[in-house]
Design a protein around this motif. Structure first.
Motif, PDB file in Angstrom:
ATOM      1  N   GLU A   6       0.826  -1.208   0.000  1.00 14.67           N
ATOM      2  CA  GLU A   6       0.000   0.000   0.000  1.00 14.67           C
ATOM      3  C   GLU A   6       0.865   1.264   0.000  1.00 14.67           C
ATOM      4  N   GLN A   7       1.965   1.213   0.736  1.00 14.30           N
ATOM      5  CA  GLN A   7       2.860   2.387   0.761  1.00 14.30           C
ATOM      6  C   GLN A   7       3.494   2.612  -0.608  1.00 14.30           C
ATOM      7  N   LEU A   8       3.839   1.526  -1.307  1.00 11.82           N
ATOM      8  CA  LEU A   8       4.387   1.671  -2.658  1.00 11.82           C
ATOM      9  C   LEU A   8       3.330   2.208  -3.609  1.00 11.82           C
ATOM     10  N   LEU A   9       2.114   1.680  -3.484  1.00 11.08           N
ATOM     11  CA  LEU A   9       1.039   2.106  -4.374  1.00 11.08           C
ATOM     12  C   LEU A   9       0.723   3.588  -4.182  1.00 11.08           C
ATOM     13  N   ALA A  10       0.791   4.059  -2.933  1.00  7.62           N
ATOM     14  CA  ALA A  10       0.511   5.472  -2.669  1.00  7.62           C
ATOM     15  C   ALA A  10       1.445   6.368  -3.476  1.00  7.62           C
ATOM     16  N   ARG A  11       2.696   5.928  -3.644  1.00  3.77           N
ATOM     17  CA  ARG A  11       3.663   6.710  -4.428  1.00  3.77           C
ATOM     18  C   ARG A  11       3.307   6.732  -5.903  1.00  3.77           C
ATOM     19  N   LEU A  12       2.526   5.754  -6.317  1.00  5.90           N
ATOM     20  CA  LEU A  12       2.090   5.696  -7.721  1.00  5.90           C
ATOM     21  C   LEU A  12       0.712   6.317  -7.903  1.00  5.90           C
ATOM     22  N   GLY A  13       0.180   6.899  -6.814  1.00  9.97           N
ATOM     23  CA  GLY A  13      -1.119   7.552  -6.921  1.00  9.97           C
ATOM     24  C   GLY A  13      -2.299   6.621  -6.781  1.00  9.97           C
ATOM     25  N   VAL A  14      -2.052   5.416  -6.277  1.00 12.84           N
ATOM     26  CA  VAL A  14      -3.131   4.434  -6.146  1.00 12.84           C
ATOM     27  C   VAL A  14      -3.550   4.315  -4.690  1.00 12.84           C
ATOM     28  N   ALA A  68     -10.257   0.313  -5.880  1.00 15.53           N
ATOM     29  CA  ALA A  68      -8.912   0.872  -6.021  1.00 15.53           C
ATOM     30  C   ALA A  68      -8.975   2.039  -6.985  1.00 15.53           C
ATOM     31  N   ARG A  69      -8.533   3.199  -6.521  1.00 11.57           N
ATOM     32  CA  ARG A  69      -8.590   4.424  -7.340  1.00 11.57           C
ATOM     33  C   ARG A  69      -7.182   4.810  -7.794  1.00 11.57           C
ATOM     34  N   GLY A  70      -7.094   5.305  -9.004  1.00 18.28           N
ATOM     35  CA  GLY A  70      -5.816   5.834  -9.482  1.00 18.28           C
ATOM     36  C   GLY A  70      -4.961   4.823 -10.226  1.00 18.28           C
ATOM     37  N   VAL A  71      -5.461   3.606 -10.421  1.00 13.04           N
ATOM     38  CA  VAL A  71      -4.696   2.627 -11.199  1.00 13.04           C
ATOM     39  C   VAL A  71      -4.653   3.093 -12.656  1.00 13.04           C
ATOM     40  N   PRO A  72      -3.475   3.255 -13.241  1.00 14.20           N
ATOM     41  CA  PRO A  72      -3.392   3.724 -14.626  1.00 14.20           C
ATOM     42  C   PRO A  72      -3.789   2.616 -15.597  1.00 14.20           C
ATOM     43  N   PRO A  73      -4.114   2.952 -16.844  1.00 12.87           N
ATOM     44  CA  PRO A  73      -4.385   1.916 -17.835  1.00 12.87           C
ATOM     45  C   PRO A  73      -3.130   1.069 -18.068  1.00 12.87           C
ATOM     46  N   GLY A  74      -3.300  -0.236 -18.262  1.00  8.65           N
ATOM     47  CA  GLY A  74      -2.169  -1.069 -18.672  1.00  8.65           C
ATOM     48  C   GLY A  74      -1.702  -2.107 -17.678  1.00  8.65           C
ATOM     49  N   ILE A 102       0.302  -4.206  -6.701  1.00  6.11           N
ATOM     50  CA  ILE A 102       1.728  -3.847  -6.765  1.00  6.11           C
ATOM     51  C   ILE A 102       2.488  -4.878  -7.602  1.00  6.11           C
ATOM     52  N   ASP A 103       2.046  -6.133  -7.533  1.00  7.50           N
ATOM     53  CA  ASP A 103       2.706  -7.162  -8.347  1.00  7.50           C
ATOM     54  C   ASP A 103       2.533  -6.836  -9.836  1.00  7.50           C
ATOM     55  N   HIS A 104       1.332  -6.472 -10.226  1.00  4.63           N
ATOM     56  CA  HIS A 104       1.115  -6.153 -11.642  1.00  4.63           C
ATOM     57  C   HIS A 104       1.748  -4.814 -12.020  1.00  4.63           C
ATOM     58  N   ALA A 105       1.856  -3.909 -11.062  1.00  3.02           N
ATOM     59  CA  ALA A 105       2.573  -2.654 -11.334  1.00  3.02           C
ATOM     60  C   ALA A 105       4.027  -2.966 -11.681  1.00  3.02           C
ATOM     61  N   LEU A 106       4.650  -3.823 -10.893  1.00  3.66           N
ATOM     62  CA  LEU A 106       6.041  -4.193 -11.174  1.00  3.66           C
ATOM     63  C   LEU A 106       6.137  -4.950 -12.491  1.00  3.66           C
ATOM     64  N   ARG A 107       5.171  -5.840 -12.747  1.00  2.00           N
ATOM     65  CA  ARG A 107       5.194  -6.592 -13.998  1.00  2.00           C
ATOM     66  C   ARG A 107       5.041  -5.668 -15.202  1.00  2.00           C
ATOM     67  N   GLN A 108       4.328  -4.580 -15.028  1.00  2.00           N
ATOM     68  CA  GLN A 108       4.181  -3.635 -16.125  1.00  2.00           C
ATOM     69  C   GLN A 108       5.296  -2.592 -16.098  1.00  2.00           C
TER      70      GLN A 108
END
Lengths: 374, 374, 374, 374
Positions: D157-165, D229-235, D364-370
């Motif tokens: 969650e702390q990592l996601l916050a940095r990505l705006g999620v 979940a809010r702020g997840v970018p497309p992709g 966060i797993d899919h964020a890293l994968r992308q």
């Protein structure tokens, strides 16, 4: 329709993991020498990259038998067909499946050995594991399986070229006859200049003579392949289990007939003291950091340091020889195996593109893991 | 509360895979030398097995520093605490987590080298990868990480013992001084009889003298560890990428300071002809099948053949020496690294239990994959 | 030769993991609708089992378009070729690769939509991820990818039959029209008796009428597929992340158009109290243990309990409709998408064999993980 | 010392995969309720990020029992200790191990149920699988295992916050009593304003009354948790097996007591026609692309489309009730289970942070994968 018969699991094995290699650039090979064909699925290739199929075919041509009188005369065209993952010469980011049809099956040559275990082959162990003979090259232990690796490795090599990384391997020793070359100066053209794929012409001539003699004797010889990767930036590889040298060692030891692997100073390095062995850092003219020597073989603590990555790989003499050999058959009776079929007195020349392919597969996987492709 | 600052990914790495080893018997190590502690989680240990914690502690005691004047005097108790997976001395089939607290951090000793890259250490490459110095042993490249491997390996060894498999490793060479022993007769007691862990008393004496001389010189020496696994049945290992020798090669090359690995005849085997190298099958008195020689090192085509599995592992001389060495600091300035802190002139004796642990981890994983535990 | 052009990684994705499913019985699908073909590699199938290729073809025939006027008239023969892993009708324990050639590409039909994002399709998201349009079914998001799953699922089903496990799925609801059936009595023959694959003839007639009306309206409808696995013994599944219902949920949610999944009592179960919901254990006449009700849907704590495993899967109405729809094109301009090409007003009948295949793949994987095949 | 006794594998299971979750951001939980402690190892967290341990502790505090009279009064401090991977509040890129000691074991409360299988618990299935009772919460099926997930999820969650999620979950239904809220407006403060964690105060009051009544009746109730979940970018997400909704479905179904999962329109969406269900694209004022409705629940074809990701998760009524229940004991004898010990009449409030944690881990797993963290 429910069957009452349980599955016979005396020879059960959980092989699911065994046919795939790599984490992010992941390949899965399939196929036997005597079925319809063999091939590979490459998962994890990035999208929107030009893919040169002729380059893949050229890599396969370097691996296939029948290239010169030094190697097996078994005839396989090894024509590759790309089934998926590429449209109009560009990758889609989806799995790239490649198929190579079998054309020269010739199962009959192997009838004589259908029951006797060939010494130092995988016949006995394969039977112990699967309860099935790997006879007639039908099993996966056949060197023919490496065609799929070479096709996948050619894709990896094309990606690496875009990152400034090039790989070259050559035959450095045959039966103790050693090349005398400057590893930093070897090109693939120089390697391919001789049938034995040794870039030292004088040593190459001796090696060829040695292989010819082995052929006449119905015997075989082994040797050492050397490989170098140039242009790998600092930072590829992981510090614990997935050290770059560890993944390279696994890749090389998974090639049929390999019995040893060295990175950098290898076994010879054990004779030095630390003060003689350590590679001192210095500042290059362009401000980057290099080492004055490269006993580390381009890797320190599992991670590339920007110097060339160097490997030496030991191949045992081919197990198939044209001489009678005492052995045991499937029923446990002692017997004599009479020679029959084709004979490859030295696999080293054909091993060169396989070594290059496996090195490329490890490097591109760690490149992706390090997100180096930005 | 959404932060605007993106994550700095200049040093991004996808390390998720890097701290785990094994497929079905899977371990994950954690911890740095200078944090609260380090340890390991073992996932995949079958349920209902007695687990001997004293045996785990004994394995750790063989690895830890300070055992003799030959090795580093750094003091670490390395007391293991089993956090989960075991109740009343029996495994539950659930993950077994083990923790070893750090007691002798002494970060101050390392202040001097905080900025200069130590030659042939992981300092520079770690920095290139993570943007963080591995200084003070804080990184995962530290040999201290292997404590977790040894604890997990001790569990693997207990399982293997139930299957009739035993492993023994020893120091076979130090700086070219070679032991003269019969590999089939070595016991762990014989190995531990000398501080250098060489079962040949005469060679051991010479080795110890050589290490003492290196210590006095502020220098270090390397060598070769040999390992053998007895009692492995035919059928373990996979025929393609996950060949038993390939997984063993990766396991050994992932140990700090290893630069080479051989199975069976290794590099020496490349000097033989096929007719001299092939291992002939015969029928043993009990009806089982054996080979008259063991140049295959117990593995053929990636699969165990029932003969002892043999390995030789090359360790480079320790990179830390007590001499000034030219190097470069983090800012790219050339400088001289002055010696400071502790010094381990020869890691070989402490490497022995690590080699045994990694061999046990590979074997138990393939045992489970072959469903051998029925 | 260092290239200056870096790989464009704006659309970089680490897709390596995305095309494989399963741990020990592991499949990798490949192929696009408009390339040479598509298929699957099955790794982990045990050796020495008879494999019925006609059964695989029959499963594919149930999935392919053009079976009835209810579904898409796109013509695909979907003839499967087994490339490896099987000789003389028996499995070898090696990877089984299967290829299905594309015959009815018809890329031209899709020209009109090459630029506009189709609503509720994967066009926009695929473009955002890969920088490549999934136009013309060329992407992996196409339902055609599921042919590989069905072929692999047919192999899983043959293995499960040997273990006494059978699977049947059917259309339980279309647009709110619900079947009234006894789940324990449904056979695959009863399912296939109607084009809509609903075993309740009265409901089936209504459903067919509803689908026909949607076709005439140029519209589409959704519904619910129900699936049951009978004969699964107690003990399959893992207690933490890889719960049997969790892996089934992932499997079903990975089928195109699925938006919901239930096991056992599902959402309706949230209306009950614990005393009404709990399944009481009793002793069956044969001494085995059963539950008097099955609100648990055959799984408790992630592990099968011997009762039938029950699932309900929600499919949204097909996104492709024959009506003009407002949308946006690749350049961000608002536009209207005019209908063109073929139209499948209800995917439910063709979804039935896909659901069965995914259920079979999850169950055989957990059977192998539990070593149930002894 | 070689033992003759083979390992008893009647209850053999290959559990190695079962305690880990995620591909690049990979967690492994360990620990039982009645051993020394439990915890988690997080592998794959990027280096050089500030880590807020207080935030992790706060997440654990929301999950632990004893927070209000609505939930179990079992007392656990659940104090987290970070053992590795963090120095001076910054991540190192190495595995982050976290330990939570057990303090309130109270094994004795469970003596009465040591032999009888509790209805709709994991007792019987666990026994069938491992041959070991999961009695006394000793097994991994215990909800206490989720503490490790929550600790790891707080890092994600702390990592996601940095990505705006940002992620928020709440209790949306209890026993049919439904909240009436605008999902886009819910904050975590509003959720925590009531003991039941429902942000609609009127519905919350009714829900609390319903839970109190169940407690007095010795009974239990179920319900529905909703998450966004809010702020997840497309992709983010993969197009085939690892669809984002598929991985979310697995994550949610792996939480104890979950029987159903919906993304977007879910089961209700099956009642609509395609023309009513399709989400039309439009151009936002900032030039980005959005959809006018969100029946897709933020995911199309397995990949995020930039809209909020929405889930509904069904929790069955708690299996433990304070009433006598007929059942069977380990020996197959029918018996009556008398109530004893503690009782949690409604797990929904404590499930909220677990749902949030699992959602964060998947994202966060899919964020890293992308490679989204650039």
């Amino acid at each position: 329709m429910i069957s009452n018969s349980r599955i016979d699991m005396r020879h059960r094995t959980l092989a699911a993991m065994g046919s795939s290699f790599g984490v992010l650039f992941r390949i899965t090979t399939f196929g036997e020498s005597h079925g319809p064909g063999l091939g590979v699925v490459v998962d994890g290739c990035p999208p929107q990259l030009p893919l040169d199929v002729a380059h893949i075919q050229a890599a396969l041509d370097r691996r296939r038998p029948g290239q010169s009188r030094l190697v097996s005369q078994r005839k396989e065209d090894d024509k590759v067909e790309v089934l998926s993952g590429v449209i109009d010469g560009m990758t889609l980011g989806t799995p790239i499946a490649m198929l190579i049809r079998n054309t020269d099956a010739r199962g009959k040559d192997y009838d004589a050995i259908a029951r006797a275990y060939r010494p130092s082959h995988a016949d006995y162990t394969y039977d112990a594991k699967y309860g099935i003979r790997a006879v007639a090259g039908g099993g996966r232990a056949s060197a023919r399986e490496t065609a799929g690796r070479v096709a996948a490795g050619a894709i990896a090599e094309q990606l690496l070229a875009r990152l400034g990384v090039s790989i070259v391997a050559w035959v450095d020793e045959v039966s103790g006859i050693a090349a005398n070359v400057d590893p930093d100066a070897i090109t693939r053209d120089a390697v391919d200049a001789t049938d034995i794929r040794c870039p030292d012409p004088a040593a190459a001539a001796q090696m060829i003579e040695r292989v010819e003699r082995a052929r006449k004797d119905g015997d075989s010889v082994g040797g050492v392949v050397r490989a170098v990767a140039r242009g790998v930036p600092p930072g590829w590889g992981d510090p614990v289990f997935d050290k770059l040298e560890a993944d390279l060692a696994k890749a090389m030891m998974s090639i049929p007939a390999v019995k040893g692997i060295e990175n950098g100073s290898g076994f010879a390095g054990t004779l030095l003291t630390g003060s003689d062995h350590n590679d001192h850092f210095y500042r290059r003219d362009d401000g980057s950091i290099g080492t004055r020597t490269n006993r580390s073989g381009g890797i320190q603590g599992g991670i590339s340091n920007g110097e060339p990555i160097t490997l030496r790989i030991a191949f045992k003499p081919t197990a198939t020889i044209m001489r009678p050999q005492p052995t045991v058959d499937r029923d446990g009776n002692e017997t004599v195996l009479e020679p029959k079929g084709r004979h490859d007195p030295c696999v080293l020349p054909r091993a060169v593109p396989i070594v290059e392919a496996m090195m490329a597969l490890v490097l591109i996987d760690h490149a992706l893991r390090q997100a180096a492709l930005r």
